[in-house]
Scaffold this motif. Structure first.
Motif, mmCIF file in Angstrom:
data_model
loop_
_atom_site.group_PDB
_atom_site.id
_atom_site.type_symbol
_atom_site.label_atom_id
_atom_site.label_comp_id
_atom_site.label_asym_id
_atom_site.label_seq_id
_atom_site.Cartn_x
_atom_site.Cartn_y
_atom_site.Cartn_z
ATOM 1 N N UNK A 1 -31.276 -29.022 -51.171
ATOM 2 C CA UNK A 1 -32.554 -28.589 -50.606
ATOM 3 C C UNK A 1 -32.317 -28.129 -49.183
ATOM 4 N N UNK A 2 -32.645 -26.880 -48.896
ATOM 5 C CA UNK A 2 -32.406 -26.301 -47.573
ATOM 6 C C UNK A 2 -33.655 -25.569 -47.108
ATOM 7 N N UNK A 3 -34.047 -25.833 -45.869
ATOM 8 C CA UNK A 3 -35.236 -25.180 -45.330
ATOM 9 C C UNK A 3 -35.005 -24.603 -43.950
ATOM 10 N N UNK A 4 -34.854 -25.464 -42.957
ATOM 11 C CA UNK A 4 -34.790 -25.015 -41.563
ATOM 12 C C UNK A 4 -33.679 -23.994 -41.348
ATOM 13 N N UNK A 5 -32.469 -24.312 -41.795
ATOM 14 C CA UNK A 5 -31.347 -23.396 -41.574
ATOM 15 C C UNK A 5 -31.537 -22.102 -42.361
ATOM 16 N N UNK A 6 -31.978 -22.212 -43.592
ATOM 17 C CA UNK A 6 -32.145 -21.023 -44.427
ATOM 18 C C UNK A 6 -33.155 -20.054 -43.806
ATOM 19 N N UNK A 7 -34.269 -20.577 -43.325
ATOM 20 C CA UNK A 7 -35.280 -19.716 -42.701
ATOM 21 C C UNK A 7 -34.749 -19.150 -41.391
ATOM 22 N N UNK A 8 -34.050 -19.974 -40.610
ATOM 23 C CA UNK A 8 -33.484 -19.501 -39.341
ATOM 24 C C UNK A 8 -32.437 -18.424 -39.582
ATOM 25 N N UNK A 9 -31.549 -18.639 -40.550
ATOM 26 C CA UNK A 9 -30.511 -17.662 -40.851
ATOM 27 C C UNK A 9 -31.105 -16.365 -41.393
ATOM 28 N N UNK A 10 -32.200 -16.472 -42.114
ATOM 29 C CA UNK A 10 -32.814 -15.266 -42.676
ATOM 30 C C UNK A 10 -33.385 -14.372 -41.579
ATOM 31 N N UNK A 11 -33.743 -14.954 -40.435
ATOM 32 C CA UNK A 11 -34.211 -14.142 -39.311
ATOM 33 C C UNK A 11 -33.105 -13.194 -38.869
ATOM 34 N N UNK A 12 -31.872 -13.722 -38.756
ATOM 35 C CA UNK A 12 -30.762 -12.889 -38.324
ATOM 36 C C UNK A 12 -30.292 -11.950 -39.419
ATOM 37 N N UNK A 13 -30.213 -12.457 -40.628
ATOM 38 C CA UNK A 13 -29.726 -11.618 -41.718
ATOM 39 C C UNK A 13 -30.688 -10.481 -42.038
#
Length: 241
Positions: free
Chosen positions: A211-223
């Motif tokens: 289960x991943x939330x904070x990092x996934x959303x943060x990384x999606x900003x850059x990607x």
């Protein structure tokens, strides 16, 4: 193969910061499933600072893949999950004012409490998971409690990964092996990201779900940031042609 459940708490945080309905939480949940996400995770808190209880009821109508609801099993939370009957409930020992999850259950100390809550979930046919630190001694009590599995709290792993990744993984491997031998499924979550995820999965090959939330959303900003900026620039330039 391990399944990815996307925690969308941060989407709700972004929406709540401005008011209104941007980003649209329900549409994001639908799109995550279209994009390949194999589950949706939410963790409603008593102050509803991100996911609200109404959100959870609304999401139950649009989540067609696995729906995992996390939280401390107080009376309000238990009413919510027993009403909705999601695929999975993960019991987490958060205090009311915790900023984020920061520890697992002491299954010895809280055996009676957890047994009662798990029995309530079982009667509704809901799969149960106990949020657990990488402490092998806690696993047999998960079995006694009657839960279906554990979710390893990976905050310690993520913190130690950059310095001593081989040292910080051992307790997780040992805890997971005991859970697996007791026929408990093994999930993992908290502070996992693109950098530290592979090493965890390679060393615990029978993980069922992350289960991943904070990092996934943060990384999606850059990607996704470059593409989004270019889309705006193209829209502006089109006007002046």
């Amino acid at each position: 193969m391990v399944k990815l459940s996307v925690n969308i708490n941060k989407i709700a945080t972004l929406r709540n910061a401005r008011g209104g309905n941007i980003p649209n939480l329900l549409q994001v949940a639908k799109d995550i499933q279209i994009f390949g996400g194999q589950g949706i995770t939410v963790h409603p808190r008593p102050d509803e600072r991100h996911i609200t209880y109404k959100d959870v009821y609304d999401l139950s109508k649009v989540v067609k893949k696995e729906f995992n609801i996390e939280g401390y099993p107080n009376e309000r939370f238990m009413k919510l999950v027993l009403d909705i009957k999601p695929d999975q409930v993960t019991l987490v020992p958060d205090s009311d004012h915790a900023i984020t999850s920061n520890r697992g259950w002491d299954t010895i100390l809280h055996q009676n409490l957890l047994t009662d809550k798990v029995n309530q979930l079982k009667r509704k046919g809901i799969r149960s998971s106990i949020f657990l630190d990488p402490i092998p001694e806690m696993v047999p009590y998960v079995k006694k409690i009657g839960a279906d599995g554990i979710e390893l709290y990976t905050g310690y792993y993520s913190f130690g990964f950059m310095k001593k990744k081989f040292d910080c993984i051992h307790s997780y491997i040992n805890t997971a092996k005991i859970a697996n031998s007791n026929k408990l499924f093994v999930n993992a979550g908290h502070d996992l990201n693109l950098e530290n995820l592979s090493f965890l999965i390679e060393n615990i090959p029978f993980l069922m779900e992350i289960s991943i939330g904070h990092a996934l959303i943060s990384e999606s900003l850059y990607l996704g940031l470059e593409n989004t900026i270019q889309s705006y620039l193209k829209r502006i330039k089109k006007i002046y042609k």
